[in-house]
Scaffold this motif. Structure first.
Motif, PDB file in Angstrom:
ATOM      1  N   HIS A 119       0.823  -1.207   0.000  1.00  0.00           N
ATOM      2  CA  HIS A 119       0.000   0.000   0.000  1.00  0.00           C
ATOM      3  C   HIS A 119       0.863   1.265   0.000  1.00  0.00           C
ATOM      4  O   HIS A 119       0.476   2.284  -0.569  1.00  0.00           O
ATOM      5  CB  HIS A 119      -0.937   0.012   1.198  1.00  0.00           C
ATOM      6  N   LEU A 120       2.040   1.197   0.629  1.00  0.00           N
ATOM      7  CA  LEU A 120       2.926   2.362   0.647  1.00  0.00           C
ATOM      8  C   LEU A 120       3.380   2.725  -0.761  1.00  0.00           C
ATOM      9  O   LEU A 120       3.434   3.899  -1.117  1.00  0.00           O
ATOM     10  CB  LEU A 120       4.158   2.090   1.516  1.00  0.00           C
ATOM     11  N   ILE A 121       3.719   1.722  -1.547  1.00  0.00           N
ATOM     12  CA  ILE A 121       4.176   1.972  -2.914  1.00  0.00           C
ATOM     13  C   ILE A 121       3.096   2.695  -3.709  1.00  0.00           C
ATOM     14  O   ILE A 121       3.370   3.604  -4.477  1.00  0.00           O
ATOM     15  CB  ILE A 121       4.545   0.639  -3.608  1.00  0.00           C
ATOM     16  N   ASP A 122       1.842   2.295  -3.518  1.00  0.00           N
ATOM     17  CA  ASP A 122       0.727   2.885  -4.258  1.00  0.00           C
ATOM     18  C   ASP A 122       0.279   4.235  -3.693  1.00  0.00           C
ATOM     19  O   ASP A 122      -0.427   4.970  -4.373  1.00  0.00           O
ATOM     20  CB  ASP A 122      -0.479   1.936  -4.238  1.00  0.00           C
ATOM     21  N   SER A 123       0.670   4.567  -2.460  1.00  0.00           N
ATOM     22  CA  SER A 123       0.070   5.712  -1.781  1.00  0.00           C
ATOM     23  C   SER A 123       1.003   6.880  -1.471  1.00  0.00           C
ATOM     24  O   SER A 123       0.540   8.012  -1.398  1.00  0.00           O
ATOM     25  CB  SER A 123      -0.556   5.251  -0.465  1.00  0.00           C
ATOM     26  N   LEU A 124       2.274   6.610  -1.221  1.00  0.00           N
ATOM     27  CA  LEU A 124       3.160   7.661  -0.731  1.00  0.00           C
ATOM     28  C   LEU A 124       4.211   8.070  -1.756  1.00  0.00           C
ATOM     29  O   LEU A 124       4.732   7.232  -2.480  1.00  0.00           O
ATOM     30  CB  LEU A 124       3.888   7.219   0.538  1.00  0.00           C
ATOM     31  N   VAL A 175       1.406  10.494   9.074  1.00  0.00           N
ATOM     32  CA  VAL A 175       1.369  10.113  10.480  1.00  0.00           C
ATOM     33  C   VAL A 175       1.696   8.626  10.515  1.00  0.00           C
ATOM     34  O   VAL A 175       1.050   7.832   9.823  1.00  0.00           O
ATOM     35  CB  VAL A 175      -0.028  10.361  11.100  1.00  0.00           C
ATOM     36  N   VAL A 176       2.713   8.253  11.281  1.00  0.00           N
ATOM     37  CA  VAL A 176       3.172   6.862  11.350  1.00  0.00           C
ATOM     38  C   VAL A 176       3.026   6.379  12.782  1.00  0.00           C
ATOM     39  O   VAL A 176       3.458   7.060  13.721  1.00  0.00           O
ATOM     40  CB  VAL A 176       4.646   6.742  10.910  1.00  0.00           C
ATOM     41  N   GLU A 196       8.787   0.150  13.234  1.00  0.00           N
ATOM     42  CA  GLU A 196       8.148  -0.939  12.513  1.00  0.00           C
ATOM     43  C   GLU A 196       6.662  -0.578  12.475  1.00  0.00           C
ATOM     44  O   GLU A 196       5.948  -0.691  13.469  1.00  0.00           O
ATOM     45  CB  GLU A 196       8.366  -2.267  13.228  1.00  0.00           C
ATOM     46  N   ALA A 197       6.227  -0.092  11.322  1.00  0.00           N
ATOM     47  CA  ALA A 197       4.910   0.531  11.209  1.00  0.00           C
ATOM     48  C   ALA A 197       3.778  -0.479  11.324  1.00  0.00           C
ATOM     49  O   ALA A 197       3.832  -1.571  10.768  1.00  0.00           O
ATOM     50  CB  ALA A 197       4.798   1.275   9.890  1.00  0.00           C
ATOM     51  N   ARG A 198       2.766  -0.064  12.027  1.00  0.00           N
ATOM     52  CA  ARG A 198       1.506  -0.804  12.099  1.00  0.00           C
ATOM     53  C   ARG A 198       0.451  -0.081  11.268  1.00  0.00           C
ATOM     54  O   ARG A 198      -0.428  -0.686  10.679  1.00  0.00           O
ATOM     55  CB  ARG A 198       1.049  -0.904  13.544  1.00  0.00           C
ATOM     56  N   SER A 199       0.569   1.258  11.232  1.00  0.00           N
ATOM     57  CA  SER A 199      -0.398   2.067  10.503  1.00  0.00           C
ATOM     58  C   SER A 199       0.291   3.325   9.994  1.00  0.00           C
ATOM     59  O   SER A 199       1.089   3.927  10.706  1.00  0.00           O
ATOM     60  CB  SER A 199      -1.558   2.428  11.430  1.00  0.00           C
TER      61      SER A 199
END
Length: 192
Positions: A65-70, A77-78, A100-103
């Protein structure tokens, strides 16, 4: 989940890198810059303070999702588990702060964004083993309503697109009704 949980507000400082472990697990990383803003009474205005640099790591579905979103520069906000990695490089002792991201989400105090459901939806395998990431984040009655809507959308008499926002947006203990099936806030179905 043990460890120190933190939430950090900042900007994406590098492009998001994406890879898979030898076992095939998706992982993504980026550097986050978090700069303190404070009011300076002498200058009578806001000034930048010290910048903290943090490496953010995301696993499985969140990594994709990070690749598609950021993109670089996005305010985010992490939230996740804080880790400090220490090692020696010759005579020098080095350390790096990681989350280590959860959201992860865009910082809506600085702009707007539009949410798009991921392929596979909540709890459904997406082929990368990442479907379980949605089990905690989305209430069950919403996921059930979406699954019922998807199933009915495949039939010739499926719901009109205009009914989807009403069904998905109606969050209450009463739940929602999709094509004659009421899905309550408790996740129980009843005919209606």
């Amino acid at each position: 989940m043990n460890g120190t949980q933190v939430t950090v507000i900042g900007n994406v400082a590098t492009e998001v890198s994406y890879a898979r472990t030898p076992a095939g697990v998706p992982v993504a990383n980026f550097r986050l810059a978090s700069t303190e803003r404070r009011y300076d009474r002498q200058k009578e205005g806001w000034v930048d303070g010290e910048t903290q640099w943090v490496t953010v790591t995301a696993w499985r579905a969140l990594a994709g999702h990070l690749i598609d979103s950021l993109t670089k520069g996005d305010p985010v906000v992490v939230s996740g588990r804080l880790r400090v990695r220490e090692w020696t490089d010759g005579e020098a002792r080095r350390s790096r702060v990681e989350i280590e991201a959860r959201s992860i989400g865009h910082d809506l105090s600085r702009g707007t964004t539009a949410f798009t459901w991921a392929a596979g939806g909540r709890g459904e395998p997406s082929g990368d083993g990442g479907g379980e990431a949605f089990d905690e984040a989305v209430p069950g009655w919403i996921a059930d309503a979406l699954q019922a809507w998807k199933a009915s959308a495949l039939t010739p008499s499926g719901p009109s697109p205009a009914t989807v926002p009403a069904a998905v947006g109606a969050s209450s203990a009463a739940g929602v009704q999709v094509d004659g099936v009421r899905i309550g806030g408790d996740g129980q179905e009843s005919s209606g």
